[in-house]
Write a protein that holds these residues in place. Sequence first.
Motif, short mmCIF file in Angstrom:
data_model
loop_
_atom_site.label_atom_id
_atom_site.label_comp_id
_atom_site.label_asym_id
_atom_site.label_seq_id
_atom_site.Cartn_x
_atom_site.Cartn_y
_atom_site.Cartn_z
N ARG A 421 0.83 -1.21 0.00
CA ARG A 421 0.00 0.00 0.00
C ARG A 421 0.86 1.26 0.00
NH1 ARG A 421 -2.66 -3.27 3.71
NH2 ARG A 421 -1.76 -2.11 5.48
N LEU A 422 2.07 1.15 0.52
CA LEU A 422 2.94 2.32 0.62
C LEU A 422 3.71 2.59 -0.67
CD1 LEU A 422 4.43 1.62 4.18
CD2 LEU A 422 2.68 3.31 3.59
N THR A 423 3.83 1.59 -1.54
CA THR A 423 4.66 1.72 -2.74
C THR A 423 3.85 1.90 -4.02
OG1 THR A 423 4.75 -0.70 -2.87
CG2 THR A 423 6.57 0.41 -1.75
N ARG A 424 2.54 2.09 -3.92
CA ARG A 424 1.71 2.21 -5.12
C ARG A 424 1.94 3.51 -5.87
NH1 ARG A 424 -4.07 -0.72 -3.56
NH2 ARG A 424 -3.10 -2.64 -2.76
N THR A 425 2.45 4.52 -5.20
CA THR A 425 2.65 5.81 -5.85
C THR A 425 3.94 5.87 -6.65
OG1 THR A 425 3.77 6.69 -3.89
CG2 THR A 425 1.36 6.98 -4.03
N ALA A 426 4.81 4.86 -6.50
CA ALA A 426 6.10 4.82 -7.21
C ALA A 426 6.99 6.00 -6.81
CB ALA A 426 5.91 4.78 -8.72
N ARG A 427 6.87 6.46 -5.57
CA ARG A 427 7.74 7.52 -5.05
C ARG A 427 8.80 6.91 -4.13
NH1 ARG A 427 6.46 12.85 -4.72
NH2 ARG A 427 7.00 12.97 -2.48
N PRO A 428 9.95 7.57 -3.99
CA PRO A 428 10.92 7.12 -2.99
C PRO A 428 10.27 7.11 -1.61
CG PRO A 428 11.85 8.83 -4.41
CD PRO A 428 10.39 8.78 -4.71
N LEU A 429 10.76 6.22 -0.75
CA LEU A 429 10.08 6.01 0.53
C LEU A 429 11.10 5.70 1.62
CD1 LEU A 429 7.39 5.53 2.10
CD2 LEU A 429 7.53 3.14 1.33
N LEU A 430 11.02 6.46 2.71
CA LEU A 430 11.82 6.17 3.90
C LEU A 430 10.94 5.44 4.90
CD1 LEU A 430 14.43 6.49 5.60
CD2 LEU A 430 13.44 8.63 6.49
N LEU A 431 11.31 4.21 5.21
CA LEU A 431 10.62 3.44 6.23
C LEU A 431 11.36 3.66 7.55
CD1 LEU A 431 10.14 0.10 4.25
CD2 LEU A 431 8.49 1.97 4.52
N ASP A 432 10.72 4.37 8.48
CA ASP A 432 11.39 4.84 9.69
C ASP A 432 10.76 4.22 10.93
OD1 ASP A 432 12.64 6.22 11.71
OD2 ASP A 432 11.68 8.15 11.28
N PRO A 433 11.44 3.29 11.59
CA PRO A 433 10.86 2.70 12.80
C PRO A 433 10.86 3.64 13.99
CG PRO A 433 13.06 1.84 12.46
CD PRO A 433 12.74 2.69 11.26
N THR A 434 11.71 4.68 13.97
CA THR A 434 11.82 5.59 15.11
C THR A 434 10.79 6.69 15.08
OG1 THR A 434 13.35 7.17 14.09
CG2 THR A 434 14.31 5.17 15.04
N GLY A 435 10.31 7.03 13.90
CA GLY A 435 9.39 8.16 13.76
C GLY A 435 10.06 9.50 13.91
N THR A 436 11.40 9.54 13.89
CA THR A 436 12.13 10.79 14.13
C THR A 436 13.08 11.17 13.01
OG1 THR A 436 13.95 9.64 15.27
CG2 THR A 436 12.05 10.34 16.61
N LEU A 437 13.36 10.27 12.08
CA LEU A 437 14.42 10.55 11.10
C LEU A 437 13.97 11.58 10.06
CD1 LEU A 437 15.90 6.98 10.53
CD2 LEU A 437 16.82 8.83 11.93
N GLY A 438 12.91 11.28 9.32
CA GLY A 438 12.43 12.21 8.31
C GLY A 438 13.41 12.40 7.17
N THR A 439 12.97 13.11 6.16
CA THR A 439 13.79 13.34 4.97
C THR A 439 14.16 14.81 4.80
OG1 THR A 439 11.79 13.51 3.60
CG2 THR A 439 12.85 11.35 3.76
N GLY A 440 13.80 15.66 5.76
CA GLY A 440 14.23 17.05 5.74
C GLY A 440 13.87 17.76 4.46
N PRO A 441 14.84 18.42 3.81
CA PRO A 441 14.54 19.19 2.60
C PRO A 441 14.15 18.33 1.39
CG PRO A 441 16.91 19.16 3.03
CD PRO A 441 16.25 18.57 4.23
N TRP A 442 14.25 17.02 1.51
CA TRP A 442 13.82 16.13 0.42
C TRP A 442 12.36 15.70 0.57
CZ3 TRP A 442 18.77 15.89 2.38
CH2 TRP A 442 19.82 16.02 1.47
N SER A 443 11.64 16.26 1.53
CA SER A 443 10.30 15.77 1.85
C SER A 443 9.32 15.93 0.70
CB SER A 443 9.75 16.48 3.09
OG SER A 443 9.68 17.88 2.88
N THR A 444 9.58 16.85 -0.24
CA THR A 444 8.68 16.98 -1.39
C THR A 444 8.92 15.90 -2.43
OG1 THR A 444 10.20 18.52 -2.48
CG2 THR A 444 8.46 19.47 -1.07
N ARG A 445 10.06 15.22 -2.34
CA ARG A 445 10.39 14.18 -3.31
C ARG A 445 10.33 12.78 -2.72
NH1 ARG A 445 15.97 16.82 -5.69
NH2 ARG A 445 15.11 18.89 -6.15
N VAL A 446 10.52 12.67 -1.40
CA VAL A 446 10.62 11.37 -0.75
C VAL A 446 9.58 11.29 0.37
CG1 VAL A 446 12.16 9.78 0.47
CG2 VAL A 446 13.10 11.36 -1.25
N ASP A 447 8.75 10.27 0.32
CA ASP A 447 7.75 10.05 1.36
C ASP A 447 8.37 9.35 2.57
OD1 ASP A 447 5.83 11.17 -0.29
OD2 ASP A 447 5.16 9.24 -1.08
#
Length: 487
Positions: A421-447
């Motif tokens: 369900r998370l990969t249907r959009t064909a966008r890059p994806l960060l799977l984060d178990p901590t809930g704290t990492l995030g993608t910072g300035p890449w957030s518009t390109r990477v989910d």
Amino acid sequence: MAETFDAVIAGAGPNGLMLACELALAGRHPLVLERRAEPTDEQRANGLVGQVVRMLDRRGLYERLAGPGKAPEPAPRFVFGAFPFELGDLPGHPLHTLLAPQREIERMLRERAAELGVETRRDHEVTGLSQDGRGVRVEIRGRAPVDAAYLVGADGGHSAVRRAAGIDFPGVTSDDSVSLFGHVSVPPEFVGADGGLVVPGFGTVPPFQHLRTETGVVVWAPFPGGDPAITTVEWGQPPEGEFSLEGLRESVRRIIGADVPLAAPTGRGPHLRRRLFGGNTRVAARYREGRVLLLGDAAHVHSAIGGPGLNLGLQDAVNLGWKLAAALDGHAPRGLLDTYESERAPAARRVTMHTQAQSLLIRPGGEVTALRELFGELLDEPAVRGRVADLMSGAETAYDMGPAKGPLVGRWAPDLPGLNRLTRTARPLLLDPTGTLGTGPWSTRVDTAHVPELDTALLLRPDCYVAWQGTTRDGLDEALEAWFGTP
């Protein structure tokens, strides 16, 4: 003034359509050109084998072929070089299969492409091209040319795009085998409870297995919901000739030494009757010439044994799609588009290797029989069967992710609950178990998705390969920039 598109894809087969879907998911606007005026009902591939089965699931497309509520499961058995290939004692092995005619796969992908707004023009045959540093002009028989930033040749083994781009297609041609394929019917008493073909005077030809004798190979395929088919392969037969039902019956008799009363199929069809002489194994000298790229059979052809063709071609499409979209968006890192060839050409060479090896293992002759005896003993070992399952599925493929480290880096992401369900959009994806990492300035390109059941964070490319893993941000920003550009 010619019409202009982000990309033109020559060929509306499964590979071209899959690429069009991937580009559309990334917000680009491809045009698909198809030489044929109408979709063909000709039977080609009979299903999907390998990692691509799970890839379709990760795009939300598996159920469209398998049925609602269905999910991919590892195959309990398969075939390799006419050996029964038992997999039931290898839990979690990567070899998945999906029995679906190629025409149904194409139909599903046509529908998906239309949902995503992809335009397909039929009766449009690409005949030539010219290019410069800004784009490609695509010549079309009897029609006005169109312009595109990129042209992708997904137009088969005889690719007009490949020839027009001046890309060589080295390899080998075999010219000593004759293959017959035909849909048939047989008397009910010839079909066993397990679907096998029960032949008096011989025994049982198991369903969907390659049966080798000292004179040839026969395959019995009782397709559910349709007419069964028989395939034979022989060596030393005349190259000239047309398919006939009697000729197929005689071929079966020569191979197994017993007669099977084959008759014309009784179902609605479509029915295929085919006679092929020889075959080709070739890989394009390069996958890219400027703004022209090759995809699927335009880049590689090989024996169909083991059914690896769509696995290879559709994964080409998923690999190329996000990279081409990034180039069109203008934020592709330097050299990103070139990694399409550096990653996928080795995968093609692995497929040509194992299909050539299988083709040798099915040949007649005492030397081959001795080799098969040894190889059969090796296949008794679970570790060997696991290695072959990895090879056949494409799961052994690992990519160079630069300085990123970790046992999963460069490999296809493992199956996780809800990942499809998370990969249907064909966008890059960060799977984060901590809930704290995030993608910072890449957030518009990477989910980002919070996945607490993981013990390590994973950065997935759109093709579901792991570009980074870790428990802190160490190396994450470098991986984000290396694959998804400067923010």
